[in-house]
Design a protein around this motif. Structure first.
Motif, PDB file in Angstrom:
ATOM      1  N   ASP A   1      64.816  36.072  12.647  1.00 17.81           N
ATOM      2  CA  ASP A   1      65.087  36.730  13.934  1.00 17.81           C
ATOM      3  C   ASP A   1      64.408  35.858  14.983  1.00 17.81           C
ATOM      4  O   ASP A   1      63.191  35.821  15.081  1.00 17.81           O
TER       5      ASP A   1
ATOM      6  N   THR B   1      67.397  30.905  27.519  1.00 16.76           N
ATOM      7  CA  THR B   1      68.027  29.733  28.137  1.00 16.76           C
ATOM      8  C   THR B   1      66.935  28.796  28.649  1.00 16.76           C
ATOM      9  O   THR B   1      67.010  27.579  28.481  1.00 16.76           O
TER      10      THR B   1
ATOM     11  N   ASP C   1      60.104  39.548  29.466  1.00 17.15           N
ATOM     12  CA  ASP C   1      60.298  40.521  28.385  1.00 17.15           C
ATOM     13  C   ASP C   1      59.043  41.350  28.167  1.00 17.15           C
ATOM     14  O   ASP C   1      57.925  40.830  28.270  1.00 17.15           O
TER      15      ASP C   1
ATOM     16  N   ARG D   1      73.261  37.554  29.065  1.00 21.97           N
ATOM     17  CA  ARG D   1      72.430  37.982  30.165  1.00 21.97           C
ATOM     18  C   ARG D   1      73.254  38.239  31.413  1.00 21.97           C
ATOM     19  O   ARG D   1      74.053  37.412  31.827  1.00 21.97           O
TER      20      ARG D   1
HETATM   21  C1  WT7 Z   1      66.722  37.003  26.551  1.00 17.76           C
HETATM   22  C2  WT7 Z   1      67.175  35.595  26.786  1.00 17.76           C
HETATM   23  C3  WT7 Z   1      68.197  32.822  23.192  1.00 17.76           C
HETATM   24  C4  WT7 Z   1      69.605  32.588  23.295  1.00 17.76           C
HETATM   25  C5  WT7 Z   1      70.466  33.758  23.638  1.00 17.76           C
HETATM   26  C6  WT7 Z   1      70.020  34.577  24.833  1.00 17.76           C
HETATM   27  C7  WT7 Z   1      66.538  38.423  24.693  1.00 17.76           C
HETATM   28  C8  WT7 Z   1      66.847  36.773  22.824  1.00 17.76           C
HETATM   29  C9  WT7 Z   1      65.874  37.788  21.168  1.00 17.76           C
HETATM   30  C10 WT7 Z   1      65.295  38.254  19.952  1.00 17.76           C
HETATM   31  C11 WT7 Z   1      64.536  40.135  21.117  1.00 17.76           C
HETATM   32  C12 WT7 Z   1      65.735  38.580  22.314  1.00 17.76           C
HETATM   33  C13 WT7 Z   1      65.243  38.443  25.480  1.00 17.76           C
HETATM   34  C14 WT7 Z   1      65.260  37.117  26.216  1.00 17.76           C
HETATM   35  N1  WT7 Z   1      66.364  37.925  23.330  1.00 17.76           N
HETATM   36  N2  WT7 Z   1      66.565  36.687  21.510  1.00 17.76           N
HETATM   37  N3  WT7 Z   1      65.389  37.572  18.807  1.00 17.76           N
HETATM   38  N4  WT7 Z   1      64.632  39.434  19.986  1.00 17.76           N
HETATM   39  N5  WT7 Z   1      65.074  39.754  22.293  1.00 17.76           N
HETATM   40  O1  WT7 Z   1      69.560  33.760  25.857  1.00 17.76           O
HETATM   41  O2  WT7 Z   1      70.680  34.714  27.879  1.00 17.76           O
HETATM   42  O3  WT7 Z   1      68.627  33.284  28.070  1.00 17.76           O
HETATM   43  O4  WT7 Z   1      68.517  35.624  27.180  1.00 17.76           O
HETATM   44  O5  WT7 Z   1      67.408  37.554  25.420  1.00 17.76           O
HETATM   45  O6  WT7 Z   1      65.269  39.504  26.376  1.00 17.76           O
HETATM   46  O7  WT7 Z   1      64.459  37.104  27.371  1.00 17.76           O
HETATM   47  P1  WT7 Z   1      69.377  34.306  27.314  1.00 17.76           P
END
Ligand code: WT7
Length: 658
Positions: free
Chosen positions: A414, A419, A505, A531
């Motif tokens: 996990d 980004t 977060d 997002r």
């Molecule tokens: C946000 C980032 C990382 C690539 C896809 C999203 C959430 C992402 C997890 C995880 C809990 C997660 C967070 C983060 N997030 N992976 N494994 N467990 N929350 O990229 O669009 O930049 O979003 O996605 O909230 O801040 P992103």
């Protein structure tokens, strides 16, 4: 299939798995002993440099980092040519599986030729080092060729997700001042062609009241669906006429380690998307490393499949740059999970013998809903590692994934990252970590994270909820927001002072010291792992002539994690819209958002209300609207300017339309 340990709380790694794992526990010791030295070793072992670097990290101008200072490399050479030079030209780089069932096998030698032709073509269109190229394409091999061709030329790409609408594309093209846009005539969507080039035309058209995207000199178009296109003479160029005939030789030029590699736009707390800038050396090092140790990639034997679209960062880091830098063999799939049937993914796993599958919780929950019997029809015995990304994965979905896709034994990683972080930050190592479903667990070796309280004090007590921060710079970190250094500093490095990167977060530790990421604490939503900003959708709603004011919240949704819920106040001439007329207007507003931003941003619900809850300073209290959207009792209203507003909203709303 339910295995013995399916109800266990934690899952220790299997000895046989550990014995062969790329990432061993010694990595933690090495990184702890000398963090920069650790990254320098990763950089030299995993990446080919044309000039070695003389300083690992320059943080003297924090928060603007320089990694592997003085080093020179070509990212495209690292992802393509060096594998051919090492004698692996015949290894498959990409097993392409089209939406229509068409396939293409691309070896590393083929990839070298295709990327070279594309680089020569872009150069002939005048693209040189530093010029920006916008890529608005579906999941086809040419998209990967174009990204690597840009990297080869040192021309930063800006990939814009093919589901975004014309205006979203226009603002991104303008912000990056892209010189060329690469697209396709159309894209396959659930078995049907949908136009794509037409959206580019709309984005680039001179339009009253909109800023011109006049930096673009050419549009390069791959024929994918045979959809009719309107031709703009002197600007438009067909790929098959222009690229296919180019020389298949192109010499990659070394770039400075800090040369910009790409810009990727992501939503923030304001309406204007942020152009996240990533550079060459550090980004590639972290992704080659993380892909190897987290996904446990053995390039000689594994077949890896990351299901993300290249329009998002996961597609950049773990479909293009990470696995190709490692010389892996992977599957690239153009279509959707249920076209032509709900077993499509498992059919692909069986067909190619996929051994590592990296996907998103929303997809896993969808498969759970479709039923265990569907994957059970296929031979999934090749699977040995599973990965999840994009949002927290609920333990129930985690266990289902392990039992029904991973034969009750595949480790699940996990992976928490963003980004902005460029690469995986918090994740188990599959051969080392005792897995705990629902938690991303610990920072990977070389990465440092903490949880802070409101005052910026470190939290260590299990259960205490605080803010996730990163406490040391890391190689794949964003370098800035394109064209806006101030916004970069304000957004990420001011909440807790310049020593802490604020991720946005919420998080807590459990009794075992594992980190549980709880979701965003700002006005950013996460829908199906994508997002979206509340402000962006609000401004799309307000651009509709009938809407006076809008407030958007992300409400918990069983399938998509969060869903977009909008509250709108109508302009006086339509304020009494009720009944059938109201229903029609609601549908119109939903499609309006779809047209302005893209289908993913369409609200699940639009509620027409007489007022919005605001504080005395005029800030919308989204927390209260969230209570309404999630059918909860409304929380504390004492800071509202007018505390009767919530009654008005609840009374006047009637039954929420969906
Ligand atoms: C946000 C980032 C990382 C690539 C896809 C999203 C959430 C992402 C997890 C995880 C809990 C997660 C967070 C983060 N997030 N992976 N494994 N467990 N929350 O990229 O669009 O930049 O979003 O996605 O909230 O801040 P992103």
């Amino acid at each position: 299939m339910v295995t013995q340990d399916s109800s266990a709380k934690t899952y220790a790694p299997d000895e046989a798995f550990t014995a062969q794992a790329v990432g061993q526990s010694t990595l933690f010791d090495d990184a702890e002993a000398d963090r920069e030295g650790f990254w320098a070793t990763q950089a030299r072992e995993r990446i080919s440099w044309s000039t070695d670097f003389d300083q690992t990290l320059d943080w003297s101008n924090a928060p603007f980092a320089r990694w592997f200072v003085g080093g020179e490399l070509n990212v495209s050479y690292n992802c393509v040519d060096r594998h051919v030079e090492a004698g692996n030209g015949e290894r498959v780089a990409i097993h392409f599986e089209g939406d229509q069932g068409d396939t293409r096998t691309i070896t590393y030698a083929d990839l070298q030729q295709e990327v070279s032709k594309t680089a020569n073509a872009l150069a002939e269109l005048g693209v040189g080092k530093g010029d920006r190229v916008a890529i608005y394409m579906p999941m086809i091999p040419e998209t990967v060729f174009t990204m690597l061709a840009c990297a080869r030329l040192g021309a930063p790409h800006s990939v814009v997700f093919g589901g975004f609408a014309a205006d979203a594309l226009r603002t991104r093209v303008i912000d990056a001042e892209a010189k060329v846009v690469v697209t396709t005539d159309g894209q396959w969507r659930r078995g049907k062609p949908a136009p794509l080039k037409a959206t580019v035309d709309e984005a680039l058209a001179v339009t009253e009241g909109k800023e011109d995207a006049d930096s673009v000199t050419n549009v390069l178009i791959v024929k994918r669906t045979d959809s009719p296109v309107d031709w703009v003479e002197g600007r438009d160029v067909w790929w098959h006429e222009f690229v296919d005939g180019q020389s298949a030789e192109h010499t990659p030029e070394p770039m400075d380690s800090e040369h910009p590699l790409f810009i990727l736009y992501t939503s923030g707390t304001t309406g204007k998307p942020k152009g996240i800038l990533h550079t060459s050396g550090g980004y590639l090092v972290q992704n080659a490393y993380a892909n190897a140790v987290v996904h446990d990639v053995h390039p000689e034997t594994d077949v890896y499949w990351c299901t993300a679209d290249v329009g998002w960062v996961t597609g950049h880091s773990y479909l293009v740059y990470g696995p190709l830098a490692n010389g892996a063999t992977q599957v690239v799939y153009e279509g959707t999970p249920d076209t032509p049937h709900q077993g499509r993914w498992w059919e692909i796993v069986q067909k190619y013998g996929v051994s590592i599958l990296y996907t998103a919780p929303t997809a896993i929950r969808t498969f759970m809903k479709w039923g265990d019997d569907i994957p059970a029809k296929y031979d999934l015995s090749s699977i040995r590692v599973l990965g999840s990304v994009g949002e927290p994965i609920n333990p129930e979905a985690w266990r289902w994934f392990r039992d029904h896709i991973g034969a009750g034994k595949a480790p699940i990683v996990d992976t928490w990252w963003q980004t902005e972080t460029g690469g995986i930050m918090i994740s188990p190592l599959p051969g080392v970590t005792t897995l705990e479903p629902g938690s991303a667990q610990r920072p990977i070796p070389g990465i440092k994270a903490e949880i802070l309280d409101d005052e910026g004090q470190r939290l260590t007590d299990p259960g205490a909820v605080g803010y996730l921060v990163l406490t040391e710079p890391w190689p794949g970190m964003l370098r800035t927001i394109w064209g806006d250094d101030e916004r970069y500093k304000d957004t990420y490095w001011s909440r807790f002072g310049p020593e802490f990167y604020f991720a946005g977060d919420g998080a807590r530790y459990d009794e075992d010291g594992n980190i549980w990421v709880l979701g965003r604490v700002d006005d950013v939503m996460n829908v199906s792992g994508h997002r979206l900003s509340t402000a962006e959708i609000e401004s799309a709603l307000v651009s509709h002539p009938r809407v006076a004011e809008a407030a958007v919240v992300g409400a918990t949704d069983e399938m998509t994690g969060q869903a977009v819920c909008a509250f709108v106040i109508l302009r006086s001439e339509g304020a009494d819209a009720g009944g059938a007329e109201g229903e029609e207007l609601i549908q119109e507003l939903r499609s309006h958002v779809g047209k302005e931003i893209g289908p993913i941003a369409k609200p699940r619900q639009v509620m027409i209300v007489p007022e919005l809850p605001k504080t005395r300073s005029g800030k919308i209290m989204r927390r209260l609207l969230k209570d309404v959207a999630e059918n909860r009792e409304v929380g504390d209203v004492s800071t509202l300017a007018d505390s009767s507003v919530m009654n008005l909203i609840q009374d006047g709303m009637g039954k929420p339309a969906s």
